[in-house]
Write an enzyme that holds these catalytic residues in place. Structure first.
Site, PDB file in Angstrom:
ATOM      1  N   SER A 142       0.845  -1.195   0.000  1.00  0.00           N
ATOM      2  CA  SER A 142       0.000   0.000   0.000  1.00  0.00           C
ATOM      3  C   SER A 142       0.872   1.233   0.000  1.00  0.00           C
ATOM      4  CB  SER A 142      -0.915   0.035   1.233  1.00  0.00           C
ATOM      5  OG  SER A 142      -1.629   1.252   1.291  1.00  0.00           O
ATOM      6  N   TYR A 155      -1.717   0.096  10.460  1.00  0.00           N
ATOM      7  CA  TYR A 155      -1.871  -0.423   9.095  1.00  0.00           C
ATOM      8  C   TYR A 155      -0.597  -0.178   8.291  1.00  0.00           C
ATOM      9  CZ  TYR A 155      -3.776  -0.983   4.366  1.00  0.00           C
ATOM     10  OH  TYR A 155      -3.998  -1.378   3.064  1.00  0.00           O
TER      11      TYR A 155
END
Length: 246
Positions: A142, A155
């Site tokens: 990501s 995250y």
């Protein structure tokens, strides 16, 4: 268009979004694909559609947090097609929230799925890759880990940990046997927001996906680009984001 007829690819998180798009595209280009996810009925339906259009596809119900499930995925792939050339580590969750919310269950879920799930894939495939003399680990990471936004600390930490493991594996694999590719998407129109714990963040993410998100097929094309390279070429990292994303 390059052909992938000699490739056998297993894909986690293949029941929707990037995983599904990757399975469909690679099968269209000739690869044999094994779709893995927790939703067995959904991956069975996708695999059936791939076969109906002339592709090669099988399925395996998998929870990536279970190391035994990943070993079963590899065993299933090898039994069905004789080898496993690529593992696309795509399964991920994002129950993001501010650290001050102390959502320790959400933190654990991200560590277990995003990081431990990837490590379970490494443990399952690496011995087989070494025995075969070749193999390729592709992980969907990501862009969140490149610039840490508020509420995304844990995250982003799991995604950066995946990058670190990739680089470590690359440095340990300069004999040319194992290739690694980390692909970092920006906003993609998927159901990832469904796993977000904070209602405000969940709604904002959905709005951003609707306003600027690129289709999952855009990331699938990046996977295909990395996988179709000749054996002496390794594409280490690709960032794929909307052109309007800051």
């Amino acid at each position: 268009m390059p052909s992938l007829h000699d490739k056998v690819v297993a894909i986690t998180g293949a029941s929707a979004g990037i995983g599904e798009a990757t399975a469909r595209l690679l099968a269209e280009r000739g690869a044999a694909v094994v779709l893995a996810a927790r939703r067995g009925e959904r991956i069975d339906a996708i695999a059936r559609e791939i076969r109906e259009t002339g592709g090669r596809a099988a399925t395996c119900v998998v929870d990536v947090t279970d190391a035994g499930d990943l070993r079963r995925l590899v065993d299933t792939t090898v039994e069905r097609y004789g080898r496993i050339d690529v593992l696309v580590n795509n399964a991920g969750v994002a129950p993001i929230s501010p650290l001050a919310d102390l959502d320790t269950e959400g933190w654990s879920a991200m560590i277990d799925v995003n990081l431990r799930g990837m490590l379970n894939g490494v443990a399952a495939t690496l011995p087989v890759f070494r025995e075969q003399g070749s193999g390729h680990l592709v992980s969907i990471v990501s862009v969140a880990g490149l610039s840490v936004s508020p509420s995304m600390a844990v995250y982003a930490a799991t995604k950066n940990a995946v990058r670190t493991v990739h680089e470590g594996l690359r440095r340990e694999s300069t004999d040319g046997v194992v290739r690694t590719t980390a692909i970092s998407p920006g906003y993609v129109r998927t159901d990832l927001a469904d796993s977000m714990a904070d209602p405000r963040i969940r709604e904002q993410t959905r709005e951003n996906m609707a306003a600027m998100g690129i289709p999952p097929a855009a990331v699938a094309r990046a996977v295909a680009f990395a996988v179709e390279q000749p054996a002496d070429v390794e594409v280490g990292e690709i960032n794929v984001r909307p052109t309007v994303q800051a």
